[in-house]
Design a protein around this motif. Structure first.
Motif, PDB file in Angstrom:
ATOM      1  N   GLY A 206       0.823  -1.202   0.000  1.00  0.00           N
ATOM      2  CA  GLY A 206       0.000   0.000   0.000  1.00  0.00           C
ATOM      3  C   GLY A 206       0.852   1.245   0.000  1.00  0.00           C
ATOM      4  N   ASP A 207       0.211   2.376  -0.234  1.00  0.00           N
ATOM      5  CA  ASP A 207       0.893   3.668  -0.250  1.00  0.00           C
ATOM      6  C   ASP A 207       0.073   4.632   0.596  1.00  0.00           C
ATOM      7  OD1 ASP A 207       2.136   6.051  -0.727  1.00  0.00           O
ATOM      8  OD2 ASP A 207       1.959   6.003  -2.901  1.00  0.00           O
ATOM      9  N   ASP A 208       0.599   4.977   1.764  1.00  0.00           N
ATOM     10  CA  ASP A 208      -0.140   5.877   2.647  1.00  0.00           C
ATOM     11  C   ASP A 208      -0.400   7.224   2.001  1.00  0.00           C
ATOM     12  OD1 ASP A 208       2.797   5.906   3.061  1.00  0.00           O
ATOM     13  OD2 ASP A 208       2.355   7.659   4.287  1.00  0.00           O
ATOM     14  N   ASP A 209       0.478   7.624   1.076  1.00  0.00           N
ATOM     15  CA  ASP A 209       0.302   8.908   0.397  1.00  0.00           C
ATOM     16  C   ASP A 209      -0.841   8.888  -0.607  1.00  0.00           C
ATOM     17  OD1 ASP A 209       2.350  10.136   1.780  1.00  0.00           O
ATOM     18  OD2 ASP A 209       3.872   9.603   0.291  1.00  0.00           O
ATOM     19  N   GLN A 210      -1.434   7.716  -0.843  1.00  0.00           N
ATOM     20  CA  GLN A 210      -2.562   7.626  -1.764  1.00  0.00           C
ATOM     21  C   GLN A 210      -3.849   7.195  -1.055  1.00  0.00           C
ATOM     22  OE1 GLN A 210      -1.903   6.196  -5.827  1.00  0.00           O
ATOM     23  NE2 GLN A 210       0.231   5.804  -5.304  1.00  0.00           N
ATOM     24  N   SER A 211      -3.924   7.442   0.247  1.00  0.00           N
ATOM     25  CA  SER A 211      -5.149   7.151   0.994  1.00  0.00           C
ATOM     26  C   SER A 211      -6.094   8.341   0.848  1.00  0.00           C
ATOM     27  CB  SER A 211      -4.823   6.906   2.471  1.00  0.00           C
ATOM     28  OG  SER A 211      -6.007   6.621   3.190  1.00  0.00           O
ATOM     29  N   ILE A 212      -7.102   8.212  -0.013  1.00  0.00           N
ATOM     30  CA  ILE A 212      -7.965   9.356  -0.358  1.00  0.00           C
ATOM     31  C   ILE A 212      -9.453   9.029  -0.224  1.00  0.00           C
ATOM     32  CG2 ILE A 212      -6.261  10.397  -1.900  1.00  0.00           C
ATOM     33  CD1 ILE A 212      -7.769   9.160  -4.260  1.00  0.00           C
ATOM     34  N   TYR A 213      -9.771   7.944   0.509  1.00  0.00           N
ATOM     35  CA  TYR A 213     -11.171   7.512   0.551  1.00  0.00           C
ATOM     36  C   TYR A 213     -11.743   7.480   1.967  1.00  0.00           C
ATOM     37  CZ  TYR A 213     -10.345   5.932  -4.250  1.00  0.00           C
ATOM     38  OH  TYR A 213     -10.041   5.871  -5.592  1.00  0.00           O
ATOM     39  N   SER A 214     -11.344   8.400   2.829  1.00  0.00           N
ATOM     40  CA  SER A 214     -11.875   8.391   4.197  1.00  0.00           C
ATOM     41  C   SER A 214     -13.387   8.567   4.201  1.00  0.00           C
ATOM     42  CB  SER A 214     -11.223   9.504   5.021  1.00  0.00           C
ATOM     43  OG  SER A 214     -11.586  10.781   4.526  1.00  0.00           O
ATOM     44  N   TRP A 215     -13.914   9.281   3.202  1.00  0.00           N
ATOM     45  CA  TRP A 215     -15.354   9.542   3.130  1.00  0.00           C
ATOM     46  C   TRP A 215     -16.156   8.267   2.907  1.00  0.00           C
ATOM     47  CZ3 TRP A 215     -16.980   8.300  -1.850  1.00  0.00           C
ATOM     48  CH2 TRP A 215     -15.971   8.245  -2.820  1.00  0.00           C
ATOM     49  N   ARG A 216     -15.500   7.186   2.512  1.00  0.00           N
ATOM     50  CA  ARG A 216     -16.229   5.923   2.408  1.00  0.00           C
ATOM     51  C   ARG A 216     -15.656   4.873   3.368  1.00  0.00           C
ATOM     52  NH1 ARG A 216     -14.667   4.381  -3.831  1.00  0.00           N
ATOM     53  NH2 ARG A 216     -12.736   3.239  -3.460  1.00  0.00           N
ATOM     54  N   GLY A 217     -15.006   5.344   4.437  1.00  0.00           N
ATOM     55  CA  GLY A 217     -14.621   4.447   5.525  1.00  0.00           C
ATOM     56  C   GLY A 217     -13.157   4.082   5.603  1.00  0.00           C
ATOM     57  N   PHE A 226       1.138   0.012  11.117  1.00  0.00           N
ATOM     58  CA  PHE A 226       1.369  -1.403  10.823  1.00  0.00           C
ATOM     59  C   PHE A 226       2.538  -1.971  11.626  1.00  0.00           C
ATOM     60  CE2 PHE A 226       2.992  -5.029   8.449  1.00  0.00           C
ATOM     61  CZ  PHE A 226       1.825  -5.705   8.135  1.00  0.00           C
ATOM     62  N   GLU A 227       3.643  -1.229  11.705  1.00  0.00           N
ATOM     63  CA  GLU A 227       4.814  -1.746  12.419  1.00  0.00           C
ATOM     64  C   GLU A 227       4.556  -1.871  13.915  1.00  0.00           C
ATOM     65  OE1 GLU A 227       8.814  -0.313  10.782  1.00  0.00           O
ATOM     66  OE2 GLU A 227       7.408   1.159   9.968  1.00  0.00           O
ATOM     67  N   ALA A 228       3.669  -1.026  14.453  1.00  0.00           N
ATOM     68  CA  ALA A 228       3.317  -1.139  15.871  1.00  0.00           C
ATOM     69  C   ALA A 228       2.394  -2.331  16.102  1.00  0.00           C
ATOM     70  CB  ALA A 228       2.650   0.149  16.343  1.00  0.00           C
ATOM     71  N   ALA A 233       7.958  -6.373  11.885  1.00  0.00           N
ATOM     72  CA  ALA A 233       7.585  -6.435  10.472  1.00  0.00           C
ATOM     73  C   ALA A 233       8.723  -5.924   9.596  1.00  0.00           C
ATOM     74  CB  ALA A 233       6.332  -5.595  10.227  1.00  0.00           C
ATOM     75  N   LYS A 234       8.939  -6.570   8.499  1.00  0.00           N
ATOM     76  CA  LYS A 234       9.940  -6.129   7.539  1.00  0.00           C
ATOM     77  C   LYS A 234       9.286  -5.141   6.582  1.00  0.00           C
ATOM     78  CE  LYS A 234      13.170  -7.731   3.976  1.00  0.00           C
ATOM     79  NZ  LYS A 234      13.707  -8.906   3.236  1.00  0.00           N
ATOM     80  N   VAL A 235       9.903  -3.984   6.421  1.00  0.00           N
ATOM     81  CA  VAL A 235       9.361  -2.949   5.546  1.00  0.00           C
ATOM     82  C   VAL A 235      10.206  -2.856   4.287  1.00  0.00           C
ATOM     83  CG1 VAL A 235       8.836  -0.502   5.293  1.00  0.00           C
ATOM     84  CG2 VAL A 235       8.445  -1.635   7.490  1.00  0.00           C
ATOM     85  N   VAL A 236       9.567  -3.015   3.141  1.00  0.00           N
ATOM     86  CA  VAL A 236      10.235  -2.879   1.847  1.00  0.00           C
ATOM     87  C   VAL A 236       9.682  -1.626   1.186  1.00  0.00           C
ATOM     88  CG1 VAL A 236      10.688  -3.954  -0.382  1.00  0.00           C
ATOM     89  CG2 VAL A 236      10.413  -5.393   1.661  1.00  0.00           C
ATOM     90  N   ARG A 237      10.510  -0.619   1.016  1.00  0.00           N
ATOM     91  CA  ARG A 237      10.043   0.641   0.440  1.00  0.00           C
ATOM     92  C   ARG A 237      10.124   0.559  -1.086  1.00  0.00           C
ATOM     93  NH1 ARG A 237       9.345   3.937   4.639  1.00  0.00           N
ATOM     94  NH2 ARG A 237      10.591   3.564   6.502  1.00  0.00           N
ATOM     95  N   LEU A 238       8.987   0.695  -1.714  1.00  0.00           N
ATOM     96  CA  LEU A 238       8.923   0.642  -3.184  1.00  0.00           C
ATOM     97  C   LEU A 238       9.054   2.068  -3.701  1.00  0.00           C
ATOM     98  CD1 LEU A 238       5.978  -1.902  -3.506  1.00  0.00           C
ATOM     99  CD2 LEU A 238       8.429  -2.367  -3.413  1.00  0.00           C
ATOM    100  N   GLU A 239      10.273   2.566  -3.746  1.00  0.00           N
ATOM    101  CA  GLU A 239      10.501   3.970  -4.044  1.00  0.00           C
ATOM    102  C   GLU A 239      10.863   4.235  -5.501  1.00  0.00           C
ATOM    103  OE1 GLU A 239      12.045   5.794   0.131  1.00  0.00           O
ATOM    104  OE2 GLU A 239      13.471   4.486  -0.910  1.00  0.00           O
TER     105      GLU A 239
END
Length: 692
Positions: A206-217, A226-228, A233-239
């Protein structure tokens, strides 16, 4: 496919989940190609499809039978209306769609009626929503039915109350794979977390910078913590980005860096070609904006650029109207993606039907559409009587209605209502030519009760429908007569009959997520429009950050070039408003942006290396160009080479090209409050003002 080919898992041990049927189908097809065999029956699908599969296997634990029905939205609304009526509530005050939206948000958060807090239950529609929620769930079980929100909600209840069922699926699913995790809601998060507890083997993309749908939940916090939630958890950054040029990536990254609630990452590309800088263009008004963008599209197309690879991405649906009309006038084919064309929207067609019948009393199709809209008690039986008289006498429906109101074929109450409607149309028709057509349209829609109907509608899309209707009324001012406007509409509607495949895409920013185009135009970057004022009023800082993520999504749809435009003035709901450039324009890094100003009707004027503060504070050069051309002024102001910007004093008499003459009430730098002689009190920019 890798897990299966390497022997790490068998097909039944993997749960792969995404959000849309299209994405799930593509996942299955790709895996099938890689493995060389079909994947039917595997646990690959949407949240709802997989939850429904589990629920059918354990329906009794949720108080249902395995052959339960899944209700669609229309059935849900119909059922809620029955429950509202049974409780003798006023459906106008407590609309079914509004209560449905509240109930579905509770379900998105995994809340059954008994888990809704007393305070929240009391606040939601004065407690009526919670009452209806209880009735609704009981009625669904009696009908052996569930809605889409129930699929996950019942899964959660089964997992909580039947530990053996949960343990079975925890043992079975050794690998959980989740797509578009930033779009998950609370119920989906809880469902995944319960299933992952045994093996603790959850892979989310997922991409937190593309979370644009709060209006539908959607809950961006799911991915941020997620890491908490899953320590170690292993984090792989798809940069690495394979789509956009370095300038586009750098500008988008600089913009989104202003958000506090995000996971840090820096996009990069191996492309050696920097590409074009993002072009930020200031214009005089919305009409000039549409003209500049569509002429640029025409120029690009003339140089061999495919229209299919061009998109105009708007923040609000009402913005599409000016672009649709300009594209039609230039004979540029277009498609509206993820929605309907402006003049094809239901509320616009309703409004036009009223106006058609005002202009042409013989328009029986228009009469049929609006005779009982809003509801007046003139139902099918009344319409059949009117039709019968019309057929027998060779008359129009409106003329037949006029004759029926003085006889006894209809019941007295129906006669009275129909007579009032006939009188209204006669009166409105008498106003043609005496009122500006926009004013006449506004009066028709207000007095008919259509506007009141939309205002009373508590559904989430009702404000947007009202905005669209007001935009239609505003558009009418551009035409010389009501007949000219209606003829124009007919031509615009006929445009879509073209079979041409190569078309410009016109859509909202929300609808563009996941798509890409060589060239993207992003109009309307003004405070109050983008970021949207209603979002800020309702959501504060969290909403501002989501609006910024939406801007980031818009920019990163572009592969080669992106244009951002803003207007110094915009007519909204038939009222001219001075506008400030969006704060997002100021947050774009200067090294990756080229600022220019378009001079509207007077051609384009380069402003050289125009700084952000000049554009944001003053507006654009064309306003002053127009004013000075008309009034013979010799100075050029801040956008020219001669003379600095001047200051204004309280009480000074001034002239504004749109609002006319007035006196300054207050001044804050170059933001002025002016009491205009005709337009009243307005907030404007000093860049558009001259002393008199």
């Amino acid at each position: 496919a890798c897990l299966l080919l390497s022997g790490r898992a068998r097909q039944g041990e993997i749960l792969a989940v995404t959000f849309t049927n299209k994405a799930a189908r593509e996942m299955r097809e790709r895996v099938a190609r890689l493995l060389g065999r079909p994947v039917e029956g595997w646990w690959v699908g949407t949240f709802h499809a997989l939850a429904a599969r589990i629920l059918r296997a354990h329906a009794e634990a949720a108080g249902l039978r395995s052959d339960f029905t899944i209700l669609d939205e229309d059935d849900q609304i119909r059922l809620l209306k029955q429950l509202i009526e049974a409780r003798r509530l006023d459906e106008k005050r407590w609309p079914a769609r509004a209560l449905s939206a509240v109930i579905q948000r509770w379900k998105d958060r995994g809340l059954t009626p008994d888990r809704v807090s007393a305070a929240e239950g009391a606040n939601a529609a004065d407690g009526r929503a919670l009452e209806i929620y209880v009735d609704y769930q009981e009625r669904l079980k009696a009908l052996n039915a569930a809605d889409f929100g129930d699929l996950l909600l019942h899964n959660l209840e089964i997992f909580r109350t039947a530990p053996a069922v949960l343990e079975r699926y925890q043992r079975q699913f050794r690998y959980l794979l989740v797509d578009e995790y930033q779009d998950s809601n609370v119920a989906q998060y809880l469902w995944l977390r319960l299933l992952a507890q045994r093996h603790n083997n959850l892979c989310c993309v997922g991409d937190d910078d593309q979370s644009i749908y709060s209006w539908r939940g959607a809950e961006v916090g799911n991915i941020l913590r997620f890491e908490a939630d899953f320590p170690g958890a292993k984090v792989v950054r798809l940069e690495r980005n394979y789509r956009s040029t370095p300038h586009i990536l750098a500008a988008a990254s600089g913009l989104i860096a202003h958000n506090r609630g995000r996971l840090s990452k820096s996009l990069w590309t191996e492309s050696e070609e920097e590409g074009e800088k993002i072009r930020v263009i200031g214009v005089w008004d919305g009409e000039a904006e549409a003209r500049v963008i569509c002429e640029e599209i025409e120029s690009l197309h003339g140089r061999g650029h495919a229209l299919n690879d061009i998109a105009i991405l708007v923040r609000a649906s009402f913005q599409t109207r000016e672009f649709e009309e300009r594209l039609v006038s230039l004979a540029i084919p277009y498609r509206v993606v993820g929605g309907v064309r402006f003049y094809a929207r239901a509320e616009i067609r309703d409004g036009i039907a009223y106006l058609r019948l005002v202009a042409q009393p013989a328009d029986d199709l228009a009469f049929e559409r609006i005779v009982n809209l809003p509801r007046r008690g003139l139902g099918p039986a009344t319409l059949r009587t009117i039709h019968l008289l019309a057929r027998n006498g060779g008359r129009t429906l409106l003329d037949s209605a006029r004759r029926l109101v003085v006889t006894d074929e209809l019941k007295p109450k129906v006669r009275s209502t129909l007579a009032a409607l006939v009188r209204d149309f006669d009166r409105w028709r008498g106003l043609i030519g005496t009122l500006p057509q926009g004013e006449l349209a506004g009066q028709v829609l207000e007095e008919s009760g259509y506007v009141a109907m939309l205002k009373a509608d508590r559904s989430p899309d009702a404000p947007g429908r009202l905005e669209n209707l007001k935009e239609m009324v505003a558009a009418m001012e551009e035409f010389g007569s009501l007949a000219a406007f209606l003829e124009h509409i007919a031509l615009v509607m006929d445009n879509d009959t073209s079979d041409a495949e190569d078309k410009v895409s016109l859509m909202t920013l929300h609808g563009a997520k996941g798509l890409e185009f060589a060239t993207v135009f992003l109009p309307g970057w003004e405070e109050g429009l983008f970021p949207h004022q209603r979002a800020l009023d309702e959501g504060g800082e969290a909403a501002l950050e989501e609006e910024r993520r939406l801007a980031y999504v818009g920019l990163t749809r572009a592969r080669k070039r992106a244009y951002v435009t803003f207007a110094a003035n915009r007519r909204i709901y038939n009222q001219w408003q001075s506008a400030l450039a969006s704060r997002f324009v100021g947050e774009l890094p200067e090294d990756h942006v080229a600022f220019t100003a378009a001079t509207g009707l007077y051609g384009r004027a380069s402003v050289g290396r125009a700084r952000w503060d000049g554009l944001a504070e003053e507006g654009v050069a064309d306003g002053m160009t127009a004013l000075r051309a008309r009034r013979g002024a010799r100075t050029q102001g801040r956008f020219g080479a001669e003379g600095p910007a001047r200051s204004f004093a309280v009480g000074e008499r001034v002239f504004h090209p749109k609002f006319g003459y007035g006196r300054i009430r207050s001044a804050d730098d170059d933001r002025l409050e002016i009491e205009f002689e005709k337009a009243g009190l307005k907030r404007v920019l000093a860049g558009f003002i001259e002393t008199v």
